[in-house]
Design a protein around this motif. Sequence first.
Motif, PDB file in Angstrom:
ATOM      1  N   ARG A 167       0.842  -1.197   0.000  1.00 10.00           N
ATOM      2  CA  ARG A 167       0.000   0.000   0.000  1.00 10.00           C
ATOM      3  C   ARG A 167       0.879   1.250   0.000  1.00 10.00           C
ATOM      4  O   ARG A 167       1.816   1.382   0.772  1.00 10.00           O
ATOM      5  N   VAL A 168       0.571   2.185  -0.892  1.00  8.46           N
ATOM      6  CA  VAL A 168       1.209   3.497  -0.933  1.00  8.46           C
ATOM      7  C   VAL A 168       0.118   4.525  -1.238  1.00  8.46           C
ATOM      8  O   VAL A 168      -0.476   4.507  -2.317  1.00  8.46           O
ATOM      9  N   ASP A 169      -0.150   5.412  -0.285  1.00  9.27           N
ATOM     10  CA  ASP A 169      -1.177   6.443  -0.477  1.00  9.27           C
ATOM     11  C   ASP A 169      -0.591   7.740  -1.017  1.00  9.27           C
ATOM     12  O   ASP A 169      -1.291   8.522  -1.655  1.00  9.27           O
ATOM     13  N   LEU A 170       0.693   7.967  -0.753  1.00  6.72           N
ATOM     14  CA  LEU A 170       1.317   9.231  -1.172  1.00  6.72           C
ATOM     15  C   LEU A 170       2.802   9.002  -1.411  1.00  6.72           C
ATOM     16  O   LEU A 170       3.478   8.318  -0.644  1.00  6.72           O
ATOM     17  N   LEU A 171       3.307   9.593  -2.496  1.00  6.73           N
ATOM     18  CA  LEU A 171       4.727   9.568  -2.811  1.00  6.73           C
ATOM     19  C   LEU A 171       5.311  10.928  -2.452  1.00  6.73           C
ATOM     20  O   LEU A 171       4.881  11.960  -2.973  1.00  6.73           O
ATOM     21  N   VAL A 172       6.278  10.959  -1.532  1.00 10.19           N
ATOM     22  CA  VAL A 172       6.991  12.189  -1.165  1.00 10.19           C
ATOM     23  C   VAL A 172       8.402  12.053  -1.727  1.00 10.19           C
ATOM     24  O   VAL A 172       9.198  11.252  -1.238  1.00 10.19           O
ATOM     25  N   ALA A 173       8.705  12.819  -2.774  1.00 12.70           N
ATOM     26  CA  ALA A 173       9.942  12.601  -3.526  1.00 12.70           C
ATOM     27  C   ALA A 173      10.757  13.875  -3.655  1.00 12.70           C
ATOM     28  O   ALA A 173      10.224  14.941  -3.994  1.00 12.70           O
ATOM     29  N   ASP A 174      12.062  13.752  -3.403  1.00 16.10           N
ATOM     30  CA  ASP A 174      12.986  14.831  -3.712  1.00 16.10           C
ATOM     31  C   ASP A 174      12.979  15.023  -5.229  1.00 16.10           C
ATOM     32  O   ASP A 174      13.000  14.048  -5.989  1.00 16.10           O
ATOM     33  N   PHE A 175      12.957  16.266  -5.683  1.00 15.63           N
ATOM     34  CA  PHE A 175      12.849  16.495  -7.119  1.00 15.63           C
ATOM     35  C   PHE A 175      14.192  16.317  -7.824  1.00 15.63           C
ATOM     36  O   PHE A 175      14.276  15.686  -8.880  1.00 15.63           O
ATOM     37  N   ALA A 176      15.260  16.871  -7.231  1.00 12.44           N
ATOM     38  CA  ALA A 176      16.568  16.842  -7.895  1.00 12.44           C
ATOM     39  C   ALA A 176      17.381  15.659  -7.390  1.00 12.44           C
ATOM     40  O   ALA A 176      18.194  15.786  -6.481  1.00 12.44           O
ATOM     41  N   MET A 177      17.156  14.494  -7.970  1.00 11.54           N
ATOM     42  CA  MET A 177      17.910  13.286  -7.608  1.00 11.54           C
ATOM     43  C   MET A 177      18.716  12.811  -8.810  1.00 11.54           C
ATOM     44  O   MET A 177      18.279  12.960  -9.951  1.00 11.54           O
ATOM     45  N   PRO A 178      19.893  12.236  -8.576  1.00 11.87           N
ATOM     46  CA  PRO A 178      20.689  11.711  -9.698  1.00 11.87           C
ATOM     47  C   PRO A 178      20.030  10.476 -10.295  1.00 11.87           C
ATOM     48  O   PRO A 178      19.319   9.743  -9.614  1.00 11.87           O
ATOM     49  N   GLY A 179      20.279  10.258 -11.578  1.00 12.67           N
ATOM     50  CA  GLY A 179      19.735   9.072 -12.243  1.00 12.67           C
ATOM     51  C   GLY A 179      18.319   9.281 -12.714  1.00 12.67           C
ATOM     52  O   GLY A 179      18.056   9.371 -13.917  1.00 12.67           O
ATOM     53  N   MET A 180      17.393   9.381 -11.787  1.00 12.42           N
ATOM     54  CA  MET A 180      15.980   9.599 -12.109  1.00 12.42           C
ATOM     55  C   MET A 180      15.464  10.719 -11.210  1.00 12.42           C
ATOM     56  O   MET A 180      15.489  10.614  -9.994  1.00 12.42           O
ATOM     57  N   SER A 181      15.015  11.807 -11.821  1.00 12.71           N
ATOM     58  CA  SER A 181      14.521  12.930 -11.041  1.00 12.71           C
ATOM     59  C   SER A 181      13.164  12.596 -10.425  1.00 12.71           C
ATOM     60  O   SER A 181      12.499  11.616 -10.806  1.00 12.71           O
ATOM     61  N   GLY A 182      12.749  13.427  -9.480  1.00 16.02           N
ATOM     62  CA  GLY A 182      11.437  13.239  -8.877  1.00 16.02           C
ATOM     63  C   GLY A 182      10.312  13.350  -9.880  1.00 16.02           C
ATOM     64  O   GLY A 182       9.290  12.666  -9.769  1.00 16.02           O
TER      65      GLY A 182
END
Length: 407
Positions: free
Chosen positions: A323-338
């Motif tokens: 279960r995942v209700d919300l994704l909280v992601a850093d936008f500037a990440m190496p490889g694959m951005s948020g």
Amino acid sequence: NAELAAQIEERQRVEETLRQMQRLEAVGQLTSGVAHDFNNLLTVILGNIGFAERRLKTAGDDKFLQRLQTMRSAAERGASLTAQLLAFSRRQRLEPKAVDLNETVQGMRELLQSTMGGSIRIETNLRADLWSALVDPTQIELIILNLAINARDAMEVGGTLTLETANVSRTGPRQRPEEPPPGDYVMLSVRDTGTGMSPEVLAKAFEPFFTTKEVGKGSGLGLAQVYGFAAQSGGGVNIETRIGVGTTISVFLPRTQTAQEAGPDAAAHAPVPAAQAGQTVLVVDDDPQVREVTSTVLGEAGYRLTEAASGAEALAILRTKQRVDLLVADFAMPGMSGGELAREGQALRPGLKVLFVTGYVDLTSLDGVGEAQIIRKPFQEEELRAKVSELLRASPPGNVLRFTRSG
């Protein structure tokens, strides 16, 4: 011969303007990267200060609470400096509205007088039929205060500070890179009767960290912030100065044809609803310390947490039945951005809600993303909990978010 000399002079002026623009752009890219790294550090510092404060309040240790408050104040000043860096590099996210600059100046009169002190007289020359400016209302207040403080420091023994507004239509090419292109602008100028600037000082006035003040008396980010804000708003800046006479700094802001009313600050301080049973947040950040702070804040708020150190790890989790209700992601990440993670994550789970955590991004990459889906580093704990609660209570997004690779 005269015509040839004029052409050579014009070519030299254009080349010098181009070199200055390239130098400012290069410094802007450098400062935005530095600001990103500092925002990560400040997120960790402020987050851990918050955790320690809560423990010490329980223990009743007022002496160490005072020390923590001093640390918090210092960290928040650091956050203010990084905000100035981002303003210079034009990486801050503005919320422009139609603003009456006459009302803004009048509303700040009392604050300015207390800031200037009794030895400086404040005068205003406000145009009655002033156009509305399309500008971020909070940022323009900071710019006015910034310019006023610079003017105060230039007047060693009292003097006069004059704030003026005007409607300006500019034609012809720019003489300096910080000036606005041709167009209609609302001009706000701040004039002092101080020492003025030499040509050498004027040439570097908008460069970050350049200052003529003594060590410890200024960061050198004041005029850099003014320039960055004006340029990002679609305008520019001009300086007129004479040694021993004073300086006038004029900020040109784009006019807007229609008046817009700013929406009410709805429930800005309303209590944050508690997490519902079982609500799960997937926290993704390549910085383990930032990830730990974010997860701890949300865990204490009652959410179930899953963590990932990269976009690839997060996608692996989203491919499972977890279960995942919300994704909280850093936008500037190496490889694959948020942004790329959000796009692929929503393809796997249509309707997946996303909150982007950002210290600095290419603003064009966040076009179309509402403020409800963005939180800036270093964030306050209450702000993070409120954003997460708001998104979880909102209706699912209707469309998959789209982002450019450059994000």
